[in-house]
Enzyme design. Structure first.
Site, PDB file in Angstrom:
ATOM      1  N   LYS A  29      36.392  38.609  42.374  1.00  0.00           N
ATOM      2  CA  LYS A  29      37.401  37.548  42.234  1.00  0.00           C
ATOM      3  C   LYS A  29      38.679  37.869  43.010  1.00  0.00           C
ATOM      4  CE  LYS A  29      36.421  35.683  37.652  1.00  0.00           C
ATOM      5  NZ  LYS A  29      36.962  35.619  36.283  1.00  0.00           N
ATOM      6  N   LYS A  88      41.080  39.800  42.230  1.00  0.00           N
ATOM      7  CA  LYS A  88      42.329  39.856  41.454  1.00  0.00           C
ATOM      8  C   LYS A  88      42.271  41.044  40.493  1.00  0.00           C
ATOM      9  CE  LYS A  88      41.011  36.296  37.971  1.00  0.00           C
ATOM     10  NZ  LYS A  88      41.394  34.970  37.419  1.00  0.00           N
TER      11      LYS A  88
HETATM   12  N1  C2G Z   1      42.085  27.553  31.463  1.00  0.00           N
HETATM   13  C1  C2G Z   1      42.513  26.326  30.961  1.00  0.00           C
HETATM   14  N2  C2G Z   1      43.799  25.961  31.109  1.00  0.00           N
HETATM   15  C2  C2G Z   1      44.687  26.777  31.724  1.00  0.00           C
HETATM   16  C3  C2G Z   1      44.275  28.027  32.222  1.00  0.00           C
HETATM   17  C4  C2G Z   1      42.944  28.402  32.081  1.00  0.00           C
HETATM   18  O1  C2G Z   1      41.705  25.569  30.388  1.00  0.00           O
HETATM   19  N3  C2G Z   1      45.989  26.362  31.851  1.00  0.00           N
HETATM   20  C5  C2G Z   1      40.675  27.916  31.308  1.00  0.00           C
HETATM   21  C6  C2G Z   1      39.967  28.100  32.645  1.00  0.00           C
HETATM   22  O2  C2G Z   1      39.578  26.839  33.177  1.00  0.00           O
HETATM   23  C7  C2G Z   1      38.773  28.952  32.237  1.00  0.00           C
HETATM   24  C8  C2G Z   1      39.342  29.806  31.089  1.00  0.00           C
HETATM   25  O3  C2G Z   1      40.555  29.156  30.640  1.00  0.00           O
HETATM   26  O4  C2G Z   1      37.727  28.130  31.729  1.00  0.00           O
HETATM   27  C9  C2G Z   1      39.670  31.219  31.512  1.00  0.00           C
HETATM   28  O5  C2G Z   1      40.577  31.150  32.598  1.00  0.00           O
HETATM   29  P1  C2G Z   1      40.559  32.346  33.670  1.00  0.00           P
HETATM   30  O6  C2G Z   1      40.684  33.638  32.973  1.00  0.00           O
HETATM   31  O7  C2G Z   1      41.497  31.980  34.777  1.00  0.00           O
HETATM   32  O8  C2G Z   1      39.055  32.237  34.189  1.00  0.00           O
HETATM   33  P2  C2G Z   1      38.538  32.287  35.700  1.00  0.00           P
HETATM   34  O9  C2G Z   1      39.273  33.345  36.441  1.00  0.00           O
HETATM   35  O10 C2G Z   1      38.555  30.901  36.188  1.00  0.00           O
HETATM   36  O11 C2G Z   1      37.050  32.851  35.489  1.00  0.00           O
HETATM   37  O12 C2G Z   1      32.338  32.932  35.958  1.00  0.00           O
HETATM   38  C10 C2G Z   1      33.456  32.125  35.647  1.00  0.00           C
HETATM   39  C11 C2G Z   1      34.748  32.885  35.859  1.00  0.00           C
HETATM   40  O13 C2G Z   1      34.709  34.140  35.209  1.00  0.00           O
HETATM   41  C12 C2G Z   1      35.930  32.054  35.349  1.00  0.00           C
END
Ligand code: C2G
Length: 141
Positions: free
Chosen positions: A45, A47
């Site tokens: 990712k 990050k």
């Molecule tokens: N999310 C949300 N609203 C936000 C921020 C995040 O609904 N303001 C949701 C994201 O859409 C995701 C979940 O919270 O479904 C976790 O967010 P992240 O940790 O940023 O996940 P991400 O890096 O998108 O990883 O295989 C899939 C990946 O691991 C998803």
């Protein structure tokens, strides 16, 4: 027993994450979270999270909506996870809209993309804190 799964990094846990987890749980009876490992975050990712996997896992396990936390180590594991955990519904934020439709054809699970909570994100939190610190440091001199 309807089993739901979602995946993510969930760093600097905030109310946007909680909204997603609450809604995901409401779609079934048992919620599994595939939590991105530190290696997966870095290598796949691009990050690094503020909190380590263990700390992020501890936080997620304290949330009433979460029943099980498993490591997310690869993009490919979702197919096997669906079978291994007998999943009925895959849920994720709509920033991923369309990206996981293959899970329906390959594993027969329902795929649900939920609207993201506006205004909040881990990236924004980090940016705001950086700005806050810069403003305060400059005042000290
Ligand atoms: N999310 C949300 N609203 C936000 C921020 C995040 O609904 N303001 C949701 C994201 O859409 C995701 C979940 O919270 O479904 C976790 O967010 P992240 O940790 O940023 O996940 P991400 O890096 O998108 O990883 O295989 C899939 C990946 O691991 C998803």
């Amino acid at each position: 027993m309807k089993r739901v799964i979602t995946y993510g990094t969930f760093d600097l846990l905030h109310y946007g994450h909680i909204n997603l987890l609450r809604t995901a749980k409401q779609k079934g009876d048992y919620l599994i979270v595939g939590l991105s490992t530190d290696e997966f975050n870095l290598l796949q990712k691009g990050k690094t999270s503020y909190f380590s996997y263990e700390k992020r896992k501890q936080l997620l396990e304290a949330i009433r909506y979460v029943d099980l936390v498993i490591p997310e180590e690869s993009w490919e594991q979702k197919i096997t996870d669906m079978k291994k955990y007998n999943v009925d519904i895959f849920v994720i934020g709509d920033d991923w809209s369309g990206k996981f439709d293959y899970l329906t054809t390959e594993s027969g699970v329902e795929v649900v993309y939920l609207p993201r909570t506006p205004e909040v994100s881990t990236t924004q939190i980090k940016a705001d804190l950086t700005m806050f610190n810069q403003n305060n440091v400059s005042k000290d001199f």
